[in-house]
Design an enzyme around this catalytic site. Structure first.
Site, short mmCIF file in Angstrom:
data_model
loop_
_atom_site.label_atom_id
_atom_site.label_comp_id
_atom_site.label_asym_id
_atom_site.label_seq_id
_atom_site.Cartn_x
_atom_site.Cartn_y
_atom_site.Cartn_z
N PRO A 166 -1.83 -5.05 6.50
CA PRO A 166 -2.59 -4.38 5.30
C PRO A 166 -1.66 -4.71 4.09
O PRO A 166 -0.55 -4.99 4.03
CB PRO A 166 -2.32 -2.91 5.73
N MET A 167 -2.34 -5.11 2.82
CA MET A 167 -1.67 -5.62 1.84
C MET A 167 -2.60 -4.90 0.51
O MET A 167 -3.73 -4.71 0.45
CB MET A 167 -1.94 -7.17 1.50
N GLN B 46 -5.52 1.99 7.99
CA GLN B 46 -4.22 2.37 7.64
C GLN B 46 -4.09 3.46 6.47
O GLN B 46 -4.77 3.53 5.56
CB GLN B 46 -3.29 1.17 7.16
N CYS C 79 6.20 1.60 3.76
CA CYS C 79 6.34 1.23 2.32
C CYS C 79 7.45 1.73 1.86
O CYS C 79 7.93 2.88 1.92
CB CYS C 79 4.93 1.98 1.66
#
Length: 207
Positions: free
Chosen positions: A35-36, A97, A126
Site C-alpha cells: 500500500p502506498m 488496509q 506508518c
C-alpha cells in the site's frame, strides 16, 4: 462520538490458516505491490496487474474517518462500492488496509468493505507525523493490549482473513491475537523517508 458495534454475525468456526489463505485465496503471489499513499488507487492497481503484479493493496484508509461518516458519498472517496468500481472481479485479489486505534471503529469500517476484498490489513507501520498526531501506525507499537484488541476483534468478528503490517520489533506478544498473516517492514519505527538499506535479516512473513 462513539460507534456502535455493527457486527451481529459470528465469524466462521475456522478461518484458513496463513499458508492456506496465501495459497488458496491469494494464489501464492510472488509479486506484490504494498500500500502506498496517493498511489494505490484503482487505476494504479489496474496498471500494476497489467505488468505482472499478482496481489495489490489499497491505500491506507483511516478507520475513524470512514466509520464516523457512513454516507456512501463520503465512503466512495476512499473505496467506491456504489459504482462497483473497486473490489470487483478484475480488482482481485485485493487487500484493504486500514489504520485505527479503536477496535469498534475498525470493525465497523472493515464490515462495510469485507464483501469487496480478500482480507483486511491493519497498518502498524506508518512512521509519519500524521500518524503520530492521529495515534496510529508505528506509534501504537508499544501499546500491546490495544494492538491485541484491534487484531483480535477483526479475527473473531470478521469472516475474511486479517493481516497486519509492522515495522521491526518483537512480534511474539501479538501472535496470540489471531489473524492470518504478519508482514514485517524491515525498518525501525524511527526510520522515515526513502534511501538506505532495510533490515533484511529481520524481514519476514508469518502466519
Amino acid at each position: 462520538m462513539c460507534v456502535a458495534d455493527p457486527a451481529t454475525e459470528k465469524a466462521p468456526l475456522r478461518k484458513l490458516s496463513g499458508h492456506d489463505f496465501y495459497r488458496d485465496v491469494l494464489g501464492s503471489p510472488k509479486y506484490v505491490v504494498a500500500p502506498m499513499v496517493d498511489r494505490s488507487e484503482l487505476a494504479w492497481r489496474t496498471l500494476s496487474r497489467r505488468y505482472g503484479t499478482q496481489l495489490v493493496y489499497t491505500p491506507m484508509i483511516n478507520a475513524r474517518i470512514f466509520a464516523l461518516n457512513p454516507s456512501p458519498k463520503h465512503r466512495d472517496k476512499f473505496f467506491d462500492i456504489t459504482h462497483a468500481e473497486e473490489g470487483g472481479p478484475s480488482d482481485r485479489p485485493l487487500i484493504v488496509q486500514f489504520c485505527a486505534n479503536d477496535p469498534h471503529q475498525l470493525l465497523a469500517s472493515a464490515h462495510a468493505i469485507h464483501h469487496h476484498c480478500d482480507a483486511i490489513d491493519l497498518n502498524l507501520g506508518c512512521p509519519q507525523e500524521i500518524a503520530r498526531s492521529g495515534h496510529y501506525g508505528s506509534f501504537l507499537q508499544d501499546e500491546w493490549d490495544l494492538i491485541y484488541k484491534l487484531v483480535n476483534t477483526l479475527h473473531t468478528r470478521l469472516k475474511i482473513p486479517v493481516t497486519a503490517k509492522f515495522r521491526v520489533f518483537s512480534l511474539d506478544r501479538c501472535s496470540g491475537a489471531g489473524g492470518q498473516g504478519l508482514a514485517v517492514w524491515g525498518w525501525l519505527a524511527e526510520r522515515r523517508g526513502v534511501g538506505g538499506p532495510a533490515r533484511t535479516e529481520r524481514r519476514a512473513t508469518r502466519a
